[in-house]
Design an enzyme around this catalytic site. Structure first.
Site, mmCIF file in Angstrom:
data_model
loop_
_atom_site.group_PDB
_atom_site.id
_atom_site.type_symbol
_atom_site.label_atom_id
_atom_site.label_comp_id
_atom_site.label_asym_id
_atom_site.label_seq_id
_atom_site.Cartn_x
_atom_site.Cartn_y
_atom_site.Cartn_z
ATOM 1 N N ASP A 190 1.074 -1.113 -0.070
ATOM 2 C CA ASP A 190 0.078 -0.174 0.078
ATOM 3 C C ASP A 190 0.897 1.306 -0.042
ATOM 4 O O ASP A 190 1.954 1.322 0.500
ATOM 5 C CB ASP A 190 -0.857 0.060 1.255
ATOM 6 C CG ASP A 190 -1.990 -0.953 1.042
ATOM 7 O OD1 ASP A 190 -2.528 -1.487 -0.044
ATOM 8 O OD2 ASP A 190 -2.340 -1.571 2.106
ATOM 9 N N ASP A 248 -6.899 -1.166 -4.700
ATOM 10 C CA ASP A 248 -7.954 -0.905 -3.569
ATOM 11 C C ASP A 248 -8.886 0.459 -4.638
ATOM 12 O O ASP A 248 -10.066 0.560 -4.348
ATOM 13 C CB ASP A 248 -7.357 -0.190 -2.535
ATOM 14 C CG ASP A 248 -6.416 -1.344 -1.631
ATOM 15 O OD1 ASP A 248 -6.949 -2.391 -1.757
ATOM 16 O OD2 ASP A 248 -5.794 -0.668 -1.060
#
Length: 160
Positions: free
Chosen positions: A120, A138
């Protein structure tokens, strides 16, 4: 046949954007480095998430992680893909929404299988609004789900 090629192309485009962006981050941003892209509002970092969204499940045993973060998502994504490829009368916006969800889901699955965690790297801060740290997969899943919700509320008779 052309529809199937289009579906697979959009899924691969989502996976490619996700994997390329994660590779760039892994190679150029040190773990936990904090890079301000737009003041303190848009931040680039490098965090390895061993769980799901917001770290959910990161404390699970390795076997449970494999079941809940790899096995089940893989089955669900493959079933969705198979249904999309089999049906011929799907709304094109519904197909687009599912290609985002499937592509993003596969992007994060690739990380979980290859690295044992998901990379991330984006965070947005705007006043009191602050996101968790996320990645392009995402974003794909979120765009797909929001589009699906819009379509379901707009056209109540849609199905997959």
């Amino acid at each position: 046949m052309l529809k199937r090629i289009g579906i697979l192309s959009f899924i691969l485009l989502n996976i490619g954007c996700d994997q390329i962006s994660k590779d760039l981050v892994r190679k150029n941003i040190e773990p936990m480095q904090y890079v301000q892209l737009v003041n303190d509002n848009f931040i680039l970092t490098n965090v390895e998430n061993t769980g799901a969204m917001l770290g959910f499940g990161s404390d699970l045993s390795p076997i449970l992680k494999m079941i809940f973060l790899q096995g089940l998502p893989l089955i669900v994504l493959l079933v969705l893909l198979a249904r999309m490829l089999q049906k011929s009368n799907l709304n094109r916006w519904m197909v687009l929404a599912f290609t985002f969800v499937i592509g993003g889901g596969i992007g994060n699955l690739i990380d979980r299988i290859a690295y044992g965690s998901v990379t991330d790297f984006f965070q947005i801060k705007w006043g009191v609004f602050r996101t968790g740290i996320f990645n392009m997969a995402d974003v794909s899943v979120t765009v797909g789900v929001l589009l699906l919700l819009f379509l379901v509320f707009r056209y109540r008779n849609l199905s997959i």
